[in-house]
Design an enzyme around this catalytic site. Structure first.
Site, short mmCIF file in Angstrom:
data_model
loop_
_atom_site.label_atom_id
_atom_site.label_comp_id
_atom_site.label_asym_id
_atom_site.label_seq_id
_atom_site.Cartn_x
_atom_site.Cartn_y
_atom_site.Cartn_z
N LYS A 96 31.03 -1.07 6.61
CA LYS A 96 30.95 0.32 7.09
C LYS A 96 31.76 1.24 6.18
CE LYS A 96 33.87 1.55 10.57
NZ LYS A 96 34.78 2.66 10.27
N ASN A 97 33.00 0.84 5.91
CA ASN A 97 33.90 1.75 5.19
C ASN A 97 33.58 1.85 3.69
OD1 ASN A 97 35.07 2.30 7.60
ND2 ASN A 97 36.92 1.09 7.26
N CYS A 151 43.09 11.26 16.01
CA CYS A 151 42.35 10.43 16.95
C CYS A 151 43.35 9.49 17.60
CB CYS A 151 41.25 9.66 16.23
SG CYS A 151 41.87 8.49 15.05
N ASP A 199 43.40 -2.62 9.98
CA ASP A 199 42.18 -2.79 10.77
C ASP A 199 42.05 -4.19 11.40
OD1 ASP A 199 41.48 -0.20 10.22
OD2 ASP A 199 40.07 -0.70 8.62
N ARG A 223 46.59 11.54 11.46
CA ARG A 223 45.62 11.46 10.38
C ARG A 223 45.41 12.77 9.61
NH1 ARG A 223 40.87 7.46 12.03
NH2 ARG A 223 41.09 6.92 9.85
N ARG A 270 30.39 1.51 16.86
CA ARG A 270 30.62 2.35 15.67
C ARG A 270 30.82 1.48 14.44
NH1 ARG A 270 34.01 7.51 17.02
NH2 ARG A 270 33.35 7.78 14.89
N1 EPU Z 1 47.47 10.00 5.16
C1 EPU Z 1 48.24 11.10 4.89
N2 EPU Z 1 47.66 12.16 4.24
C2 EPU Z 1 46.36 12.13 3.84
C3 EPU Z 1 45.58 11.01 4.12
C4 EPU Z 1 46.17 9.94 4.78
O1 EPU Z 1 49.43 11.14 5.21
O2 EPU Z 1 45.90 13.12 3.25
C5 EPU Z 1 48.08 8.87 5.86
C6 EPU Z 1 47.35 8.51 7.16
O3 EPU Z 1 47.77 9.28 8.24
C7 EPU Z 1 47.70 7.04 7.30
C8 EPU Z 1 47.72 6.53 5.86
O4 EPU Z 1 47.94 7.71 5.06
O5 EPU Z 1 48.99 6.90 7.85
C9 EPU Z 1 46.46 5.85 5.40
O6 EPU Z 1 45.33 6.67 5.69
P1 EPU Z 1 43.98 6.61 4.86
O7 EPU Z 1 43.66 7.97 4.37
O8 EPU Z 1 44.06 5.51 3.86
O9 EPU Z 1 42.93 6.25 5.98
P2 EPU Z 1 41.42 6.71 6.04
O10 EPU Z 1 40.88 6.78 4.67
O11 EPU Z 1 41.30 7.90 6.91
C10 EPU Z 1 40.40 4.32 6.08
C11 EPU Z 1 39.48 3.57 6.99
C12 EPU Z 1 40.23 3.17 8.26
C13 EPU Z 1 41.43 2.32 7.84
C14 EPU Z 1 42.30 3.08 6.85
C15 EPU Z 1 43.46 2.27 6.32
C16 EPU Z 1 37.35 4.53 6.45
C17 EPU Z 1 36.19 5.32 6.90
N3 EPU Z 1 38.33 4.40 7.32
O12 EPU Z 1 40.79 5.48 6.80
O13 EPU Z 1 39.34 2.40 9.02
O14 EPU Z 1 42.18 1.97 8.98
O15 EPU Z 1 41.50 3.52 5.72
O16 EPU Z 1 43.02 1.14 5.67
O17 EPU Z 1 37.35 3.99 5.36
C18 EPU Z 1 38.36 1.55 10.97
O18 EPU Z 1 37.42 1.13 10.27
O19 EPU Z 1 38.51 1.22 12.17
C19 EPU Z 1 39.32 2.47 10.38
C20 EPU Z 1 40.10 3.25 11.12
#
Ligand code: EPU
Length: 430
Positions: free
Chosen positions: A22-23, A117, A308, A122, A400
């Site tokens: 998915k990701n 969420c 995850d 986030r 999802r």
């Molecule tokens: N963060 C910041 N600033 C930003 C972006 C992120 O502080 O601008 C923080 C977040 O709050 C968090 C950490 O950095 O504490 C990591 O966040 P990241 O941006 O890496 O997460 P994401 O890209 O929003 C993806 C996956 C998540 C998975 C995380 C971590 C997708 C669509 N989602 O989220 O997957 O938990 O990376 O590996 O790729 C899931 O599949 O259930 C899921 C939540």
């Protein structure tokens, strides 16, 4: 709204095939905004989140068609549209991944801020910082990120935040960098397999990215990208969830379409717990144990232990012979499953960013509520091993991110029924 009714106690046995990631699929679909012509993606899972992104892309003038099996055809029809509305973006946070490609290709993007969420606040400050470095003018207006740039100029970007790098942030910056003028350096880039898969896809389209799979990406901008056929990697978190299913039910499962090297940290912990993991070329056999040993885990960005998989390990370690501690270093508030697992007889205390898990002899079936995707998976795993019947409401969360999950589990000997929860519809429609 559906619920799951699970009769616990079955030891799972047999083979199961993992779907596409998915990701990885989500940013790769968004990257099709950059291409000219018809892209064919293979191994795209049939999931609710994929449908939402398809709808968002549709509103952005991109045609998304499902083909037989797990193939998908994507083609830009009208590249004048630049707005991703709140109604859709609020349903799925990852929709923010259209920001980078819209800005790079259409020079303008207006994307609703996704908001937080249940797993945490986030923020997207790192996405904004990175895209601004290309010379884009980015503002936040009325709940929308509005980005404009006549052209993007290469930049040196450091993507570190309080919790490490950012997966979707790296994807957004990468999708902008491939069309920026000059050579961009992205330091502290996320190196999750899903980011590497996106980079591989972009290179196949004609991008020039070096350092794939590392924390430093060098991107030489190109003028255009062509449409290609590409196969998405298997979902490592789905594979990891089946590994825990084998462990928690003391079963014996062969997980097919699984890249074991994407799960090194998970396999390492399973072995420490006493579970047998036999890695094969494209599959992994996981055999449970009579005695689950307690362990200490900290979630970390890749190649560390994935956040995850944290909830699923909470279920497993609830039955360990001793005390385990899981510390959440990526999303410190991602513990909504703890209270529900405790309703099933687990003994877990949340201490700051950690869950202290005192192993119990057995879990007992109960009525529980799924709060998010991985929390739902954890409850299903607990339900599989619990004594008696477990009822999980709000299982739309699991749809999802897990394709045909109950069918897959039932083929392994589980007894999961999907039922319509009429009560819940009435409550939610009020
Ligand atoms: N963060 C910041 N600033 C930003 C972006 C992120 O502080 O601008 C923080 C977040 O709050 C968090 C950490 O950095 O504490 C990591 O966040 P990241 O941006 O890496 O997460 P994401 O890209 O929003 C993806 C996956 C998540 C998975 C995380 C971590 C997708 C669509 N989602 O989220 O997957 O938990 O990376 O590996 O790729 C899931 O599949 O259930 C899921 C939540």
């Amino acid at each position: 709204m559906d619920k799951f009714v699970i009769a616990g106690g079955a030891r799972l046995k047999g083979a199961v095939r993992v779907s596409g990631s998915k990701n990885a699929a989500l940013p790769i679909m968004a990257a099709c905004i950059l291409a000219q012509g018809k892209t064919v993606l293979k191994n795209v899972p049939r999931l609710f989140d994929i449908e939402i992104l398809s709808e968002i892309l549709g509103k952005l003038g991109v045609s998304v068609k499902r083909l037989p099996n797990s193939d998908m055809e994507i083609q830009v029809i009208d590249d004048s549209k630049c707005v991703a509305d709140y109604d859709l973006v609020s349903k799925m946070r990852a929709s923010i991944c259209v920001l980078g490609p819209l800005l790079a290709k259409r020079h303008e993007a207006k994307v609703s801020l996704p908001g937080g969420c249940v797993i945490g606040v986030r923020p997207i400050d790192l996405h904004i910082k990175g895209l601004s470095a290309f010379g884009a003018n980015i503002t936040v207006e009325h709940g929308y990120v509005v980005a404009r740039a006549k052209k993007l100029k290469s930049a040196e970007i450091y993507l570190g935040g309080m919790f490490g790098s950012t997966v979707t942030g790296t994807a957004n910056i990468l999708m902008a960098a491939v069309l920026a003028e000059g050579t961009t350096i992205i330091e502290n880039a996320a190196c999750e397999p899903e980011v590497a898969d996106l980079a591989g896809f972009l290179n196949k389209m004609g991008a020039k990215i070096k350092g794939i799979g590392t924390h430093k990406l060098l991107v030489k901008g190109v003028r255009r990208l062509k449409a290609v056929t590409y196969s998405i990697i298997p979902d490592r978190i789905e594979a990891g969830t089946f590994m825990v299913a084998a462990a928690v039910t003391n079963g014996n499962i062969t997980i097919e379409n699984c890249i074991a090297e994407h799960l090194t940290a998970v396999i390492d912990k399973l072995r420490e717990i006493g579970v047998t993991v036999n890695k094969k070329k494209n599959s992994c056999q996981v055999i449970g144990t009579d005695r689950i040993k307690p362990v200490y885990i900290s979630t970390l960005p890749y190649p560390g232990f994935p956040t995850d998989m944290q909830a699923q390990f909470c279920s497993l370690l609830s039955l360990a012979d001793g005390i385990s501690v899981i510390t959440e270093r990526v999303y410190p508030d991602r513990f909504m499953h703890v209270a529900e697992l405790n309703r099933m007889g687990a003994n877990i205390k949340k201490e700051g960013e950690s869950a202290v898990i005192v192993g119990v002899k057995k879990l007992s079936g109960a009525q529980v509520i799924a709060s998010d995707l991985r929390a739902s998976a954890a409850l299903v795993l607990a339900g599989l091993v619990a004594e008696g019947q477990t009822e999980i409401t709000r299982v739309y969360h699991i749809d999802r991110g897990y394709e045909k999950i109950e069918e897959k589990f039932n083929k392994l000997g589980a007894r999961i029924q999907r039922k319509l929860d009429k009560k819940l519809i009435v409550v939610e429609e009020k």
